[in-house]
Each structure stands twice: as C-alpha cells, then as structure tokens.
Design a protein around this motif. Structure first.
Motif, PDB file in Angstrom:
ATOM      1  N   CYS A 118       0.826  -1.222   0.000  1.00 47.04           N
ATOM      2  CA  CYS A 118       0.000   0.000   0.000  1.00 47.04           C
ATOM      3  C   CYS A 118       0.855   1.266   0.000  1.00 47.04           C
ATOM      4  O   CYS A 118       0.520   2.246  -0.681  1.00 47.04           O
ATOM      5  N   ARG A 119       1.937   1.265   0.722  1.00 45.30           N
ATOM      6  CA  ARG A 119       2.843   2.427   0.694  1.00 45.30           C
ATOM      7  C   ARG A 119       3.384   2.633  -0.713  1.00 45.30           C
ATOM      8  O   ARG A 119       3.456   3.759  -1.198  1.00 45.30           O
ATOM      9  N   ARG A 120       3.746   1.548  -1.355  1.00 52.64           N
ATOM     10  CA  ARG A 120       4.338   1.607  -2.706  1.00 52.64           C
ATOM     11  C   ARG A 120       3.356   2.209  -3.707  1.00 52.64           C
ATOM     12  O   ARG A 120       3.741   2.977  -4.577  1.00 52.64           O
ATOM     13  N   PHE A 121       2.075   1.863  -3.587  1.00 54.14           N
ATOM     14  CA  PHE A 121       1.086   2.296  -4.574  1.00 54.14           C
ATOM     15  C   PHE A 121       0.227   3.477  -4.114  1.00 54.14           C
ATOM     16  O   PHE A 121      -0.688   3.886  -4.824  1.00 54.14           O
ATOM     17  N   GLY A 122       0.501   4.015  -2.932  1.00 55.60           N
ATOM     18  CA  GLY A 122      -0.250   5.181  -2.464  1.00 55.60           C
ATOM     19  C   GLY A 122      -1.636   4.837  -1.933  1.00 55.60           C
ATOM     20  O   GLY A 122      -2.513   5.695  -1.921  1.00 55.60           O
ATOM     21  N   TRP A 123      -1.839   3.607  -1.509  1.00 52.90           N
ATOM     22  CA  TRP A 123      -3.121   3.190  -0.952  1.00 52.90           C
ATOM     23  C   TRP A 123      -3.089   3.355   0.563  1.00 52.90           C
ATOM     24  O   TRP A 123      -2.079   3.735   1.139  1.00 52.90           O
ATOM     25  N   ASP A 124      -4.174   3.053   1.234  1.00 50.60           N
ATOM     26  CA  ASP A 124      -4.303   3.262   2.667  1.00 50.60           C
ATOM     27  C   ASP A 124      -3.521   2.198   3.451  1.00 50.60           C
ATOM     28  O   ASP A 124      -4.037   1.142   3.805  1.00 50.60           O
ATOM     29  N   TYR A 125      -2.254   2.493   3.704  1.00 48.97           N
ATOM     30  CA  TYR A 125      -1.367   1.529   4.356  1.00 48.97           C
ATOM     31  C   TYR A 125      -1.722   1.302   5.821  1.00 48.97           C
ATOM     32  O   TYR A 125      -1.532   0.208   6.345  1.00 48.97           O
ATOM     33  N   ARG A 126      -2.253   2.306   6.482  1.00 47.42           N
ATOM     34  CA  ARG A 126      -2.640   2.140   7.891  1.00 47.42           C
ATOM     35  C   ARG A 126      -3.772   1.105   8.018  1.00 47.42           C
ATOM     36  O   ARG A 126      -3.715   0.197   8.838  1.00 47.42           O
ATOM     37  N   LYS A 127      -4.760   1.256   7.172  1.00 51.14           N
ATOM     38  CA  LYS A 127      -5.898   0.328   7.176  1.00 51.14           C
ATOM     39  C   LYS A 127      -5.423  -1.097   6.863  1.00 51.14           C
ATOM     40  O   LYS A 127      -5.842  -2.052   7.513  1.00 51.14           O
ATOM     41  N   ALA A 128      -4.545  -1.245   5.892  1.00 48.50           N
ATOM     42  CA  ALA A 128      -4.031  -2.570   5.516  1.00 48.50           C
ATOM     43  C   ALA A 128      -3.204  -3.179   6.649  1.00 48.50           C
ATOM     44  O   ALA A 128      -3.339  -4.374   6.953  1.00 48.50           O
ATOM     45  N   ALA A 129      -2.363  -2.370   7.267  1.00 51.63           N
ATOM     46  CA  ALA A 129      -1.514  -2.876   8.350  1.00 51.63           C
ATOM     47  C   ALA A 129      -2.354  -3.365   9.522  1.00 51.63           C
ATOM     48  O   ALA A 129      -2.130  -4.459  10.060  1.00 51.63           O
TER      49      ALA A 129
END
Length: 188
Positions: free
Chosen positions: A77-88
C-alpha cells in the motif's frame, strides 16, 4: 525420479536449506517507525499476543502469519499510495479467530473454517479494538475469492494478496522440510 541424482553432499546441503526458515522469521517490522505507529496498540494487546498459541500453516503461528500479512500489505500500500494504515491494522486482525482450526471441525462440527473464520475474526476484533468500517471490510472479505464478496478497497486487495502469498509460503516451508527429510537425506 529419473535423471535427478544428487550426491550425498548435495542432499545434505539441500536438507540444510529446507530446514532453514530464519528468512521467514525476521522481525524487521519492529524497526519500521511508520509501521509501528500504525499498529503498536494491536501488537501490545494480550489478545493479539495469544495468537502465538495457535498454529496457522505448517509451524507458523497465527501471530507470525498475521504479522507477515500485515507488514507485506503495509509495504504494498505504501508503494502504490493506498491506505497503508488500514491494511496494516486489518492485516494483523484478519485471522483473529482464536481457536485451533486444525481441530475446530472435530470439536464443534463446523467444517467450513475457510468460509466462517472471517466473521469470527471480525467479531473478536470488534470486541477488543476500535475499527474503521474499512478495516472491518478487509477482515470480513480477506478470504475472497473463497468467500463471494471482494474487499471494497485496494488496501483490502493487498491483504487478500499478502494472505495468499504468506499462506502458500508457510505451507511450502512445511512441504520443503518434509521433502528434505523424506527424499534428500535418504542415502546421505
């Protein structure tokens, strides 16, 4: 196996390689400040820590599996600009079903763990943590396409992908170790 001959030294080297799972047990996430800011409260919670008591795939605990899924989806998600907090966060909680699925069917009569554990995980996650609707969706839909409804977000799709990749890797480690013990050491 025709045409597949290993020397005794090659069999021993292959067996050592198969038995070495250290690459999958690294804890680089602890040094990642951005990741830890997202998930520290979950990681420190006793219910999350209790997942160490349940085996997920092979010899990997549910806790280790969820950490791997969470950290991989965080990076995707960090790599693609998606919601990394939600994924983590959802990645850590996606398998919070809190039972041994290997014996669950025998003990309860529920033979559909693959279909039902997302709801159990979501209910447990709601009980112990404050969740966003996006995190709830990821937990509930992480078994897609086995379950019919896909996640609503790319963060959710990253958890689906990371879960499948980690599950295959964990199972492959078990098979690799069995293969090494069964075939590679014979005659070594």
């Amino acid at each position: 196996m025709r045409g597949f001959h290993l020397s005794a030294a090659e069999r021993r080297a292959a067996a050592r390689w198969a038995a070495d799972t250290s690459w999958s047990e690294q804890e680089k996430y602890l040094e990642d400040k951005g990741y830890m800011e997202c998930v520290r409260d979950i990681l420190e919670h006793p219910v999350f820590q209790s997942m160490e008591n349940f085996i997920q795939h092979g010899t990997t605990s549910c806790k280790a599996h969820c950490l791997q899924v969470s950290y991989l989806s965080y990076h995707i998600c960090r790599r693609f600009g998606w919601d990394y907090r939600k994924a983590a966060r959802a990645g850590l909680l996606h398998d919070l079903f809190l039972y041994d699925w290997h014996t669950h069917a025998r003990e309860t009569g529920n033979h559909f763990h693959g279909f039902t554990h997302p709801r159990a995980a979501l209910n447990n996650a709601r009980k112990y943590f404050s969740l966003t609707s996006g995190e709830e969706d990821i937990i509930l839909c992480h078994m897609w396409p086995l379950t019919p409804v896909p996640p609503k977000s790319m963060a959710g799709m990253s958890v689906v992908y990371a879960d499948k990749l980690c599950s295959v890797t964990e199972t492959a480690l078990l098979i690799r170790g069995w293969f090494a013990g069964r075939f590679l050491l014979r005659g070594a």
